[in-house]
Design an enzyme around this catalytic site. Structure first.
Site, mmCIF file in Angstrom:
data_model
loop_
_atom_site.group_PDB
_atom_site.id
_atom_site.type_symbol
_atom_site.label_atom_id
_atom_site.label_comp_id
_atom_site.label_asym_id
_atom_site.label_seq_id
_atom_site.Cartn_x
_atom_site.Cartn_y
_atom_site.Cartn_z
ATOM 1 N N SER A 288 93.426 -13.114 44.814
ATOM 2 C CA SER A 288 94.731 -12.464 44.731
ATOM 3 C C SER A 288 95.287 -12.057 46.090
ATOM 4 O O SER A 288 96.455 -11.676 46.183
ATOM 5 C CB SER A 288 94.652 -11.243 43.813
ATOM 6 N N LYS B 4 97.053 -2.343 39.843
ATOM 7 C CA LYS B 4 97.670 -2.606 41.148
ATOM 8 C C LYS B 4 98.986 -1.850 41.285
ATOM 9 O O LYS B 4 99.311 -1.327 42.366
ATOM 10 C CB LYS B 4 97.873 -4.105 41.316
#
Length: 804
Positions: free
Chosen positions: A703, A746
């Site tokens: 990511s 996140k």
């Protein structure tokens, strides 16, 4: 051969052996062949069979047979020595004559020898092809201290000991007693008994070397006394064993008579009462037909067994398990959906997806009573309430709740149990928990299912397949019971921190429900509503003693804890309550008002610094967001360019996947160099260093791909990166941005750090619906499909094409 031994012994007792002096002197000059012996000592006048197999010994035998059939027999000090040297042999031995020899099919030679006289070896005159020795005779030297009367008494006493030994069953040759009656001298009697008592080599050699016949006979008498004592003890042990057996048989007959008497009187003994109780329990229990049949069979077997038999205890334990398991006992479900919703809301804040799934199950159960129980799996970071949610579900359904921790379980028998053939065997922990629940339809929590182990004792995850398969668990087979147990009515709930570590075949049978971490706002609500009241009650405090401001609570959440769950937050609240409880116990009953200004007096200095954006935009520094088991984390990716030879250096404890993402980012940058305003040949003269701070913490995953590409392009084009922008996404060589996971965590990390813009892959737009409304309002989400879109937002100015 045995008859010849007996005849030779009898003749040896009548005919003394003497040698002609002239012939004997000639033999001493030439020497006699020597035969080393293992595990045996040959005495004078002793007739013994010997087996000869060593080459040196066979040559010595051949030499003796070619002469006057005489040779010297000497025992080895160590029987394990295959080729003895002179130092490995005793110096005192026996001159013997070969009475008979026989070659065996395996190459060995069987000899029948008769000892003649004791000798002491003076010298080895030959060592090859066999030993030959010179020797001197050893005559008995009677002690003058012993009178003839004492010697006669010693001989008679020894004969009496021998008779007692034979009378008690000691195994001796039948002719020994006859020969002992014929021998009048102590030396001959001592040698006869020494040769037949089966003494160790060291003891027999010591007797052979003793020159005084009276002393030698005294030592033999001591050995006979020792043998008599040993025989007496053996007989005593055998007698006690026989008495014990007789006592047991006697008790058995008396018990049978007692039973008959009690039956006539209408009384029962303890064992009969126990059997009657088992039979009554069997009649009262509601059991499946095959289980009831097995119980009757085992009860009949128990009645036939002796109460002290080991098997009786095993059968009794087995019957207890069969009768105590809840085969058909169920608790009624509470099918009031509004009441169930109220219970779930009382115990947990948020977690709407889980609550909806439970209410859906209740709705289906209300319409279809035969519906099998679901098999759910709660996956989430530690402390988000997975285990406590299971208890709330049981309370909402009105069912019993049992929990089985699977962390570290490595043995398949922990799940399926041990077979009854093993001592101390028990059912597996599944049925043990069912017995503890007392119901066939409890809420059964399998905690930490992702931490199952595997070793040589089997795979417990494979054993769980039958438990968690709705098509099989209606007839779960435990090794101990050997009977099918219905688990289809059980509502199984598994918990795990990571779904990836659950074996695929087991994961396929689970309905995964993910529990994300809590936002700061959710933690504040939970602390006010659940955690703080619980800690006040546990510490014996009334609410009036402690006032915690909202600012102090937010300070605890941001500066003293950093987690996706609530465990550390509750721990800090417990610390506050302890401090206040101590002051109250000391007599201070005023209200303690805790605010952000005096919080450090109770909890100490802050443990975590706030994650804030840099003071200004920087070149080569991009902000990424990573997912961890404890929630989301801000990751700063730094890139720098220096003169060199085109090498790429990666630091920061990166995993293989993250290193591959860095390589993909560099490859994308080089392939699009002109479009980014870079000269392609420039890469050959530059070294690039990518670093991810907090180097002690391992990092991995794809990511951070677009974050590393942004930092790299920023450093190469000397373009600053907007400090308020965070990003997460996987990059391909063509510059496409692929979706990633952990969006809620996140987003929470970005909000904690004070960031305002979050770049996410277009494939993650659907995840925005799962975020709380306040979180969606506080961040600007931009969804991208390519690196061009990322750079257009993240860089302060778009890179210009070379030559533009």
């Amino acid at each position: 051969m045995a008859k010849e031994v007996i005849r030779a012994r009898q003749s040896a007792s009548r005919v003394p052996q003497k040698m002609g002096s002239q012939r004997r002197l000639r033999q001493l000059e030439a020497g006699l062949p020597l035969l080393p012996l293992r595990d045996v000592v040959v005495f004078p006048y002793m007739v013994a069979p010997l087996f000869v197999g060593r080459e040196v010994s066979l040559r010595a035998v051949d030499r003796a047979l070619s002469g006057d059939r005489r040779l010297v027999l000497v025992a080895q000090r160590q029987s394990a020595v295959e080729e003895p040297e002179p130092d490995d042999l005793y110096t005192v031995g026996t001159v013997a004559v070969i009475l008979r020899s026989l070659k065996l099919p395996d190459g060995r030679v069987k000899l029948l020898v008769q000892g003649q006289s004791k000798v002491r070896i003076c010298a080895f005159v030959q060592r090859r092809p066999h030993y030959s020795v010179r020797f001197e005779p050893l005559e008995d030297t009677p002690s003058h201290a012993a009178s003839a009367l004492e010697t006669e008494a010693l001989v008679q006493h020894t004969r009496q000991q021998l008779e007692r030994l034979l009378a008690m069953g000691h195994l001796l040759p039948p002719d020994v007693l006859i020969l002992a009656d014929n021998f009048k001298t102590p030396g001959r009697l001592a040698d006869l008994l020494s040769a037949n008592l089966g003494l160790p080599v060291e003891e027999a050699q010591r007797l052979l070397e003793t020159p005084d016949p009276v002393q030698r006979l005294r030592r033999v008498g001591e050995l006979l006394s020792k043998e008599l004592e040993m025989l007496f003890v053996q007989h005593k042990i055998q007698s006690e064993a026989r008495e014990e057996i007789s006592k047991t048989q006697r008790e058995y007959f008396l018990r049978e008579q007692l039973k008959a008497i009690q039956k006539e009187l209408g009384e029962v003994d303890e064992r009969t009462a126990e059997l009657l109780e088992l039979r009554q329990r069997l009649e009262r229990s509601t059991l499946p037909p095959e289980v009831a049949l097995e119980c009757r069979k085992q009860l009949s077997r128990l009645e036939r067994l002796h109460p002290e038999a080991a098997e009786a205890s095993m059968v009794r334990t087995y019957l207890d398990w069969l009768l105590e398991l809840p085969w058909l006992t169920v608790t009624p479900d509470c099918l009031d959906l509004h009441a169930a919703r109220r219970v779930l809301d009382e115990d947990h804040y948020g977690l709407e997806a889980v609550k909806e799934r439970i209410l859906e199950y209740l709705g289906v159960r209300k319409l279809q009573r035969q519906k099998k129980g679901p098999i759910l799996c709660f996956v989430g970071p530690p402390g988000v309430g997975k285990t406590s949610l299971g208890r709330s579900i049981a309370r909402a359904l009105g069912r019993k709740f049992v929990r089985l921790s699977l962390g570290g379980v490595r043995d398949e028998a922990e799940i399926r149990g041990h077979r009854r053939t093993y001592v101390g065997a028990l059912p597996g922990r599944i049925l043990q928990s069912m017995r503890l629940a007392g119901s066939a339809n409890p809420v059964f929590m399998l905690d930490e299912v992702d931490k199952l182990g595997v070793d040589g004792r089997g795979d417990p995850a494979a054993a769980l397949l039958e438990v968690l398969d709705p098509e099989q668990n209606h007839a779960f087979s435990d090794h101990y019971l050997g009977l099918p147990f219905d688990l289809s009515r059980v509502m199984f709930i598994a918990t795990a921190n990571l779904a990836d570590t659950i074996p695929p075949t087991l994961r396929d049978r689970l309905e995964i429900i993910r529990l994300p971490g809590y936002s700061d706002e959710e933690k504040r609500h939970i602390a006010r509503r659940y955690l703080l009241p619980r800690q006040l009650a546990e510490h014996g405090l009334e609410a009036r003693f402690l006032h915690l401001s909202d600012a102090a609570l937010r300070r605890i959440i941001t500066a003293y804890t950093r987690e996706a769950g609530l465990r550390n937050l509750e721990r800090e609240l417990a610390t506050l309550c302890r401090k206040v409880a101590r002051r109250v116990a000391e007599g201070d009953t005023r209200q303690f008002r805790i605010h952000s200004g005096n919080l450090h007096r109770y909890l100490g200095p802050p443990r975590y610094l706030p994650e804030s954006e840099p003071p200004h935009d920087e070149v080569g520094v991009a902000t990424g967001i990573a997912w961890t088991e404890a929630g989301g984390e801000i990751v700063r990716v730094e890139a720098t360019v220096m003169e060199g030879s085109g090498q790429l250096t990666l630091t920061g404890h990166l995993g293989e996947v993250m290193k591959e993402s860095a390589q993909a980012a560099l490859s994308y940058t080089r392939a699009n160099a002109r479009r980014l305003g870079l000269a392609p040949e420039r890469f050959q003269n530059l070294d690039i260093h990518l670093h991810v701070p907090a180097a002690a913490i391992p990092k991995d995953g794809p990511s951070a791909g677009i974050t590393m590409a942004t930092a790299l392009i920023s450093a190469l084009t000397e373009t600053p990166v907007a400090r308020h922008v965070a990003m997460s996404g996987e990059i391909t060589l063509r510059g496409h941005v692929l979706p990633v996971g952990g969006i809620k965590e996140k987003a929470l990390a970005a909000r904690r750090a004070g960031l305002t813009c979050l770049l996410l892959p277009q494939g993650n737009r659907k995840d925005l619906l799962e975020l709380p409304a306040h979180l969606r309002r506080s961040l600007r989400f931009i969804f991208v499909t390519s690196m061009d879109e990322v750079l257009a937002v993240a860089l302060r100015r778009a890179p210009q094409a070379a030559g533009a």
